[in-house]
Design a protein around this motif. Sequence first.
Motif, short mmCIF file in Angstrom:
data_model
loop_
_atom_site.label_atom_id
_atom_site.label_comp_id
_atom_site.label_asym_id
_atom_site.label_seq_id
_atom_site.Cartn_x
_atom_site.Cartn_y
_atom_site.Cartn_z
N GLY A 102 0.81 -1.21 0.00
CA GLY A 102 0.00 0.00 0.00
C GLY A 102 0.84 1.26 0.00
O GLY A 102 0.52 2.23 -0.69
N LEU A 103 1.95 1.24 0.76
CA LEU A 103 2.85 2.40 0.77
C LEU A 103 3.47 2.63 -0.60
O LEU A 103 3.62 3.77 -1.04
CB LEU A 103 3.95 2.20 1.81
CG LEU A 103 3.52 2.16 3.29
CD1 LEU A 103 4.73 1.93 4.18
CD2 LEU A 103 2.80 3.44 3.68
N GLN A 104 3.85 1.55 -1.28
CA GLN A 104 4.45 1.70 -2.61
C GLN A 104 3.42 2.24 -3.62
O GLN A 104 3.77 3.01 -4.50
CB GLN A 104 4.98 0.35 -3.09
CG GLN A 104 6.21 -0.14 -2.32
CD GLN A 104 6.85 -1.34 -2.98
OE1 GLN A 104 6.68 -1.58 -4.16
NE2 GLN A 104 7.61 -2.10 -2.21
N LEU A 105 2.18 1.82 -3.47
CA LEU A 105 1.16 2.27 -4.42
C LEU A 105 0.80 3.73 -4.22
O LEU A 105 0.43 4.43 -5.17
CB LEU A 105 -0.09 1.39 -4.27
CG LEU A 105 0.08 -0.07 -4.70
CD1 LEU A 105 -1.11 -0.89 -4.26
CD2 LEU A 105 0.27 -0.17 -6.21
N GLY A 106 0.86 4.21 -2.96
CA GLY A 106 0.60 5.62 -2.69
C GLY A 106 -0.84 5.88 -2.29
O GLY A 106 -1.75 5.10 -2.60
N PRO A 107 -1.09 7.01 -1.61
CA PRO A 107 -2.44 7.33 -1.12
C PRO A 107 -3.49 7.42 -2.21
O PRO A 107 -4.64 7.07 -1.99
CB PRO A 107 -2.23 8.69 -0.42
CG PRO A 107 -0.78 8.73 -0.06
CD PRO A 107 -0.08 7.99 -1.15
N GLY A 108 -3.12 7.92 -3.40
CA GLY A 108 -4.09 8.05 -4.47
C GLY A 108 -4.68 6.71 -4.88
O GLY A 108 -5.89 6.59 -5.11
N VAL A 109 -3.84 5.68 -4.97
CA VAL A 109 -4.32 4.34 -5.31
C VAL A 109 -5.00 3.69 -4.13
O VAL A 109 -5.99 2.96 -4.27
CB VAL A 109 -3.14 3.47 -5.81
CG1 VAL A 109 -3.61 2.05 -6.11
CG2 VAL A 109 -2.51 4.09 -7.05
#
Length: 437
Positions: A44-51
């Motif tokens: 989740g951290l790698q994908l970022g808040p937008g995703v």
Amino acid sequence: MRSLLLRTSRATAEELGAVVWSFVYFFALLAGYYVLRPIRDEMGLQLGPGVLQQLFTWVFLAMLLLVPAFGWLTRRFPRRQLLPWLYAFFALNLVGFHIAFDAGGVQRPVLAQVFFVWAAVFNLFVISVFWSFMADLFDTGQAKRLYGFISAGGTLGALAGPLLTASLVRPLGARPLLLVSAGFLCVSIVAILRLRAWARRTGATGQGADSGEQQGLKGSVVGGLVDVLRSPYLLSLCVFLLGYTVLSTFLYFLGAELIPKAISDSGERTQLLAQVDLAVNVLALLLQLLAFKGLITRLGVRFVLGLLPVVSIAGFIVLAGSWPALGVLVAFGIVRRAGEYALTKPARETLFNVLPPEQKYKAKNVIDTLVHRTGDTASAWGFAGLRALEITSVQIAWLSAVLAAGWWWVSQSLGRRAEVLQGEAAAREAKVTTVPC
């Protein structure tokens, strides 16, 4: 050894085998989940808040589709027969994710998104069906004696899982840990098979009229939703739960923005997340053993319900004043999650005791699934909306402190209503059991 287990578990000689396998089952189940949790959160951290906000929506939609489907399965097939196949399916999923992640030598974003949603669905099902299975095996009297020992297995598993991830993620990487989790699920399958054999041998009746063998999970989303909408008490409980989910999601997204900026290495982040899970479970265990019983018996449910909102007010104020201090965010998250697991959630569960038996199942099903996931999804999009308005992290922290103050007010109103209803229930019970002179 046998005599020690009999004294510790409070089981009879006939029950001991089933209790030990139930302990092993819950240990393996939570250990397997907590091996995965830091990996999921790192993705989740790698994908970022937008995703992430989109993923929260997908989790909600998956829940809406799969809960009725799973309810149909439990009505169509005996649960004791269905569970081994269910866990085998999840274990094969983990093997498939391992192969897929390893195939290209890199972690692909689409697979990471699928895994994030899958892990949330996995958590939703496997723990809830564990307790349904326990209810199939043990009656109410047995549950009062045995559930404490069985729950201790889950607590130890919740400690062992993140400890394994924190120890192994650096030398092995994250992908092999998926197989470790699958191995724990296989242990759970063995435990289920042994428990089924014990139930057939002893004729265990559990808490259902038909031994639970052919009984479907009770309640429905539609019926429970009607009960909730008709009851001011249940609506207050929903608002209280939404207060928790909104603030938890805001804190989660603040962490999703800050942690990648503070720690660039993926392995180090996974290790940190595993250490956080370990700290949460250690603190929760201490609070369960040393604090919960004394607090709720001496000070009451209203006081316990108000503790986490007060901690949240103070925590968000400190976070706003110290941003971007990673240590403060991590410490606040540990205290808050441990408080939820050890204090707030057990106190919240007592609020259902005053409900009629059928409503306990239907309303609780709606609140634990639909309301909880709706809160997660709505607050994820709410956070995105604040960011779109160029609200800073410090301002979000201050806003969260204000929301926490409102959450505390709701907790006190709900607690007062619960105390009144519990008093009325106790009076009715006393009237029924009193023998006229």
